[in-house]
Design a protein around this motif. Structure first.
Motif, mmCIF file in Angstrom:
data_model
loop_
_atom_site.group_PDB
_atom_site.id
_atom_site.type_symbol
_atom_site.label_atom_id
_atom_site.label_comp_id
_atom_site.label_asym_id
_atom_site.label_seq_id
_atom_site.Cartn_x
_atom_site.Cartn_y
_atom_site.Cartn_z
ATOM 1 N N ASP A 1 -52.293 38.867 68.382
ATOM 2 C CA ASP A 1 -52.841 38.375 67.121
ATOM 3 C C ASP A 1 -53.784 39.451 66.584
ATOM 4 N N PHE B 1 -58.369 35.659 62.644
ATOM 5 C CA PHE B 1 -58.614 34.256 62.979
ATOM 6 C C PHE B 1 -59.741 34.127 64.017
ATOM 7 N N ASP C 1 -55.221 38.782 58.509
ATOM 8 C CA ASP C 1 -55.195 37.738 57.488
ATOM 9 C C ASP C 1 -56.531 37.020 57.470
ATOM 10 N N CYS D 1 -57.799 33.119 57.563
ATOM 11 C CA CYS D 1 -57.413 31.723 57.731
ATOM 12 C C CYS D 1 -58.597 30.850 57.338
ATOM 13 N N ILE E 1 -48.098 36.828 57.719
ATOM 14 C CA ILE E 1 -48.607 35.468 57.969
ATOM 15 C C ILE E 1 -48.763 34.716 56.647
ATOM 16 N N GLN F 1 -50.217 32.047 54.341
ATOM 17 C CA GLN F 1 -51.410 31.207 54.239
ATOM 18 C C GLN F 1 -51.220 30.272 53.041
ATOM 19 N N GLY G 1 -49.507 30.598 59.234
ATOM 20 C CA GLY G 1 -50.887 30.447 59.704
ATOM 21 C C GLY G 1 -51.597 29.389 58.896
ATOM 22 N N GLY G 2 -52.873 29.223 59.169
ATOM 23 C CA GLY G 2 -53.685 28.305 58.374
ATOM 24 C C GLY G 2 -53.332 26.844 58.556
ATOM 25 N N LEU G 3 -52.629 26.513 59.655
ATOM 26 C CA LEU G 3 -52.317 25.111 59.941
ATOM 27 C C LEU G 3 -52.890 24.754 61.312
ATOM 28 N N MET H 1 -48.432 29.610 64.201
ATOM 29 C CA MET H 1 -49.544 30.132 65.005
ATOM 30 C C MET H 1 -50.513 29.047 65.504
#
Ligand code: PRF
Length: 373
Positions: A93, A97, A147, A149, A188, A190, A216-218, A247
């Motif tokens: 990763d 994050f 990224d 998040c 990723i 978002q 991502g972001g979940l 992720m």
């Protein structure tokens, strides 16, 4: 194995996909679960056990490894695979994050993120280019873009700003990564819980023609139905011929429902972290081994399992170890949990191959719901 990074879709059943990622260090059977080896160890596990349990790939973290022992040091020691004695593929990763969830003081702008180390308080800067450079020093096989998040709930404007920034960073990471045929850099998606932003993010990344795409972001504070809705919206936008990675997810139930929507790869600390806290995942659902009812239960967690931790040790002994805070308790339960996760993935792959994924999912969920008392 293959000299280049290659994803082959072998079968589909509804939206569920059976595939294979082939690369120089090995072949990854998908849907895949990647055990998390944050600081260069899958906590409380020997990597031989991780491999024997059925893992084809493990995950490492840029953020942790850059702070300790340091990316340049890992490179001098021959790279992460050599250092930890795991010759198979490793996905790392990017660090964004973990900066958000772990470091103290941080400042984020177009150039990247400045943050204070959770190890010694020192200041560090990470740009998209530096994240890729570090992942290269670690010799990671699948590298993730940097990224941002956003934890949910959040304002749509804030989600949009982070998504657009992540999209610009994806482009910079792609350039920094360049052309490395045996390796891959994933973008990723978002966009939080906003359908229009998810679509915009997925379309923007698709145009970059990356080797794979993560969502991502979940699993960052929203209910499961929101996560599944976002997958329903996002996945049809992504190219079918590239792997999709959700992720940081999740429970066995999250995983099976996400496979049903077309996800190919997962990672999560859940099996190892909850193992260390006394929670066991089994074919018959979750077992809290700390519970007094296990104190004199001579049955193993599951006599039909091929995992020694699951099959050979009594619940009474596991209960005693965990209650006594003995290291072996966390080791045996992590072993049980990772074996169960990999057994689930194996079952999922077999069911897709045989065109009976829906039935498999229903049977598996029924067995969890029935419990084992
Ligand atoms: N981005 C990155 N890593 C992650 C996430 C993300 O959104 C998540 C969210 N579930 C877990 N790990 N880079």
């Amino acid at each position: 194995m293959s000299e280049t990074f290659q994803f082959t879709l072998k079968a589909t059943d509804g939206k569920a996909r059976l595939g294979e990622i082939s690369m120089p260090r090995g072949t990854i059977r998908t849907p895949a679960f990647m055990p998390v080896g944050t600081v260069g160890t899958v906590k409380a596990m020997y990597l031989d056990q991780v491999r024997e349990g059925g893992a084809d790939i493990i995950l490492g973290n840029t953020y942790h490894l850059m702070l300790r022992p340091g990316a340049e040091r890992v490179a001098r020691l021959g790279g992460l695979h050599e250092l930890i004695r795991w010759p198979e593929p490793i996905l790392t990763d990017s660090g964004g994050f973990q900066v958000m969830s772990l470091s103290g003081l941080r400042k984020l702008d177009e150039q990247g993120v400045t943050f204070k180390s959770h190890v010694d308080g020192s200041l560090h800067h990470m740009s998209p280019e530096r994240s890729i450079e570090i992942q290269g020093l670690l010799d990671s096989d699948i590298q993730m873009q940097l990224d941002e998040c956003v934890a949910l709930p959040a304002e749509p404007k804030e989600i949009e700003r982070a998504m657009e920034l992540s999209l610009r960073w994806a482009e910079r990471c792609k350039i920094a990564f360049g052309n490395q045929p045996g390796k891959a850099m994933f973008g990723i998606v978002q966009g939080g819980d906003q359908p229009a932003l998810r679509i915009r993010s997925a379309e923007g990344l698709k145009q970059l023609d990356l080797k794979g795409y993560a969502v991502g972001g979940l699993a960052v504070g929203e209910p499961q139905h929101v996560m599944l809705d976002m997958l329903n919206i996002t996945l049809p936008v992504l190219p079918t011929e590239k792997p999709r990675y959700l992720m940081g997810v999740g429970t066995p139930d999250d995983i099976i429902k996400s496979v049903a929507r077309g996800i190919d790869m997962f990672d999560c600390v859940m099996p190892t972290r909850s193992g260390r806290h006394g929670l066991a995942f089994t074919r018959k659902g979750k077992v809290n081994i700390r519970n007094a009812k296990h104190a004199e239960d001579v049955r193993p967690l599951d006599e039909q399992s091929s995992c020694p931790a699951t099959r050979d040790y009594s619940r009474a002994y596991l209960h005693h170890l965990v209650r006594s805070n003995e290291a072996l308790g966390g080791m045996l339960l992590s072993w049980n949990n990772l074996s169960y996760y990999q057994e689930l993935m194996q079952g999922i792959r077999k069911a897709i191959a045989e065109g009976r994924f829906e039935d498999f999912m229903a049977e598996t969920q029924e067995a969890w719901a029935r419990g084992d008392d």
